[in-house]
Design an enzyme around this catalytic site. Sequence first.
Site, PDB file in Angstrom:
ATOM      1  N   TYR A   1     -71.485  96.005 -46.102  1.00  9.16           N
ATOM      2  CA  TYR A   1     -71.615  94.626 -45.618  1.00  9.16           C
ATOM      3  C   TYR A   1     -70.778  94.506 -44.359  1.00  9.16           C
ATOM      4  O   TYR A   1     -69.547  94.522 -44.414  1.00  9.16           O
ATOM      5  CB  TYR A   1     -71.147  93.610 -46.667  1.00  9.16           C
TER       6      TYR A   1
ATOM      7  N   ASP B   1     -64.350  99.370 -40.425  1.00 10.24           N
ATOM      8  CA  ASP B   1     -64.463  97.935 -40.685  1.00 10.24           C
ATOM      9  C   ASP B   1     -63.413  97.561 -41.729  1.00 10.24           C
ATOM     10  O   ASP B   1     -63.575  97.799 -42.921  1.00 10.24           O
ATOM     11  CB  ASP B   1     -65.876  97.605 -41.175  1.00 10.24           C
ATOM     12  N   GLU B   2     -62.330  96.983 -41.226  1.00 10.82           N
ATOM     13  CA  GLU B   2     -61.168  96.639 -42.045  1.00 10.82           C
ATOM     14  C   GLU B   2     -61.176  95.153 -42.389  1.00 10.82           C
ATOM     15  O   GLU B   2     -60.139  94.601 -42.775  1.00 10.82           O
ATOM     16  CB  GLU B   2     -59.887  96.957 -41.266  1.00 10.82           C
ATOM     17  N   VAL B   3     -62.321  94.503 -42.203  1.00 11.63           N
ATOM     18  CA  VAL B   3     -62.342  93.037 -42.279  1.00 11.63           C
ATOM     19  C   VAL B   3     -61.793  92.537 -43.615  1.00 11.63           C
ATOM     20  O   VAL B   3     -60.941  91.658 -43.642  1.00 11.63           O
ATOM     21  CB  VAL B   3     -63.763  92.495 -41.996  1.00 11.63           C
TER      22      VAL B   3
HETATM   23  C1  LIG Z   1     -66.658  89.624 -44.851  1.00  6.27           C
HETATM   24  C2  LIG Z   1     -66.911  90.907 -44.164  1.00  6.27           C
HETATM   25  C3  LIG Z   1     -67.501  90.952 -42.895  1.00  6.27           C
HETATM   26  C4  LIG Z   1     -68.009  89.712 -42.217  1.00  6.27           C
HETATM   27  O1  LIG Z   1     -66.981  88.841 -41.927  1.00  6.27           O
HETATM   28  P1  LIG Z   1     -67.284  87.271 -41.732  1.00  6.27           P
HETATM   29  O2  LIG Z   1     -65.959  86.678 -41.475  1.00  6.27           O
HETATM   30  O3  LIG Z   1     -67.942  86.799 -42.972  1.00  6.27           O
HETATM   31  O4  LIG Z   1     -68.169  87.154 -40.555  1.00  6.27           O
HETATM   32  C5  LIG Z   1     -67.633  92.169 -42.279  1.00  6.27           C
HETATM   33  N1  LIG Z   1     -67.221  93.296 -42.878  1.00  6.27           N
HETATM   34  C6  LIG Z   1     -66.647  93.301 -44.088  1.00  6.27           C
HETATM   35  C7  LIG Z   1     -66.194  94.586 -44.668  1.00  6.27           C
HETATM   36  C8  LIG Z   1     -66.479  92.107 -44.774  1.00  6.27           C
HETATM   37  O5  LIG Z   1     -65.939  92.110 -46.004  1.00  6.27           O
END
Ligand SMILES: *Cc1c(COP(=O)(O)O)cnc(C)c1O
Length: 439
Positions: free
Chosen positions: A137, A239-241
């Site tokens: 994701y 992707d460390e989000v």
């Molecule tokens: C939540 C998430 C996103 C997207 O971030 P948003 O703030 O919802 O746009 C991207 N990558 C990862 C791994 C996420 O958990």
Amino acid sequence: MAFPLYEKDQKTLSKLQNLRFFPLAVTGGNGSYVIAEDGRKLLDLSASWGAASLGHGHPAFVAAITAAAANPAGASILSAASAPAIRLGERLLALTPGTGERRVWLGHSGSDANETVARAVVAATGRKRLIAFTGAYHGGTAGSMAVSGHSAQEGSDKAEGLSLVPYPDPYRPFADDPTGAALLDQIEELLAGPCPGEETAAFFIEPIQSDGGLIVPPPGFFKRLAEICARYGILTVSDEVKVGMGRTGRLHCYMHEDFTPDIVVCGKGLGGGVPISAVIGPASILDFAVCFSMQTLHGNAISCGASHAVLDTIETEKLIDNAATVGGHLLNSLESLKEKHAEIGEVRGRGLAIGVELVTDRETKEPAKKLAAKVVYRAFELGLVVYYVGMNSNVLELTPPLTLSAAEADEAVAIISDAISDAAAGRVDDAKLKGFEGW
Ligand SMILES: *Cc1c(COP(=O)(O)O)cnc(C)c1O
């Protein structure tokens, strides 16, 4: 129970942005707790999917955004440089190892950050292909969905040159090989054939695949993957989000893996609850053109103020250590619940990023999807906020505030245990789940 405020929400705000598991309407928050419309204090083990990294209403966060609002260094960095944004860029560069000229791009969300990376790596390198993992994701905008592989986004358009490969999942291993070696061979074959490595711009990875099921990769996998990518000049994008910014007991989650990604993407917890994201990467990519990825509020002074508060508090309250120790305690306590609950197939995680996979049978590992929906609903009734993730919708995901205490962790474990007992014993009516399809 009646939920008048929740019902008003359903008649007022768009469901396009809903991913709901129970009728929670929040009116306030404090520390690790949110206040629900009926006045109940619920222990928040999601922290809005990890975004509220300092918990709710942390004094340092309040002070920082108040100060930024009172004397704002503008609202945007598009057409004027701004002191808090420059300082945030400097701090992120200092905290993120790397070589060569690097830059920081500031956005609003994980989605815009990943979308920017996906577009920029292709445009700057002239290579048209990208690779990502099934179950990944990377966001909810067109360009970030285009490089994602999550089942919730089935039917969304994928990037023209995208190849998806299985995530290294030791619990449900590719080719029965939990080490990931067979998967690496498969990736080598892909790059030597159908997705030529020389034509591939970047490989998007999640160092823990969170929405795909909180999957922790086998040791050494990403180091070896990064070596393969380096051979072809493929940029690795971490992707460390969700799992970054101290959550796993390191500042960046990839730091567990003994490799250095070319590009690091931060979001969620970076803002402590306000919108901000960041990409840290080579100047050759992030400076390759002007006006390439612009939204008005980049580098917003209030958002940057919040990020400074997050970085300061991580330091002053030693939150990375707290994530490691309280997270370790939480993981062990959940692990010991396995003795009592046959429905728990596996407990896994790092620091305060933890997954509890529910199955109908430990041998067959059949996902217990409906049970997961009932467990989170019951937990809500018992005083806990936790959601589920996974390609099979059967993994409870725990991403609490980094400030979580051991006592709060114990409270959460007790509620999860009761919720599993109640849900498994049929004490959660099917009718309650109506309208709470989750994902
Ligand atoms: C939540 C998430 C996103 C997207 O971030 P948003 O703030 O919802 O746009 C991207 N990558 C990862 C791994 C996420 O958990």
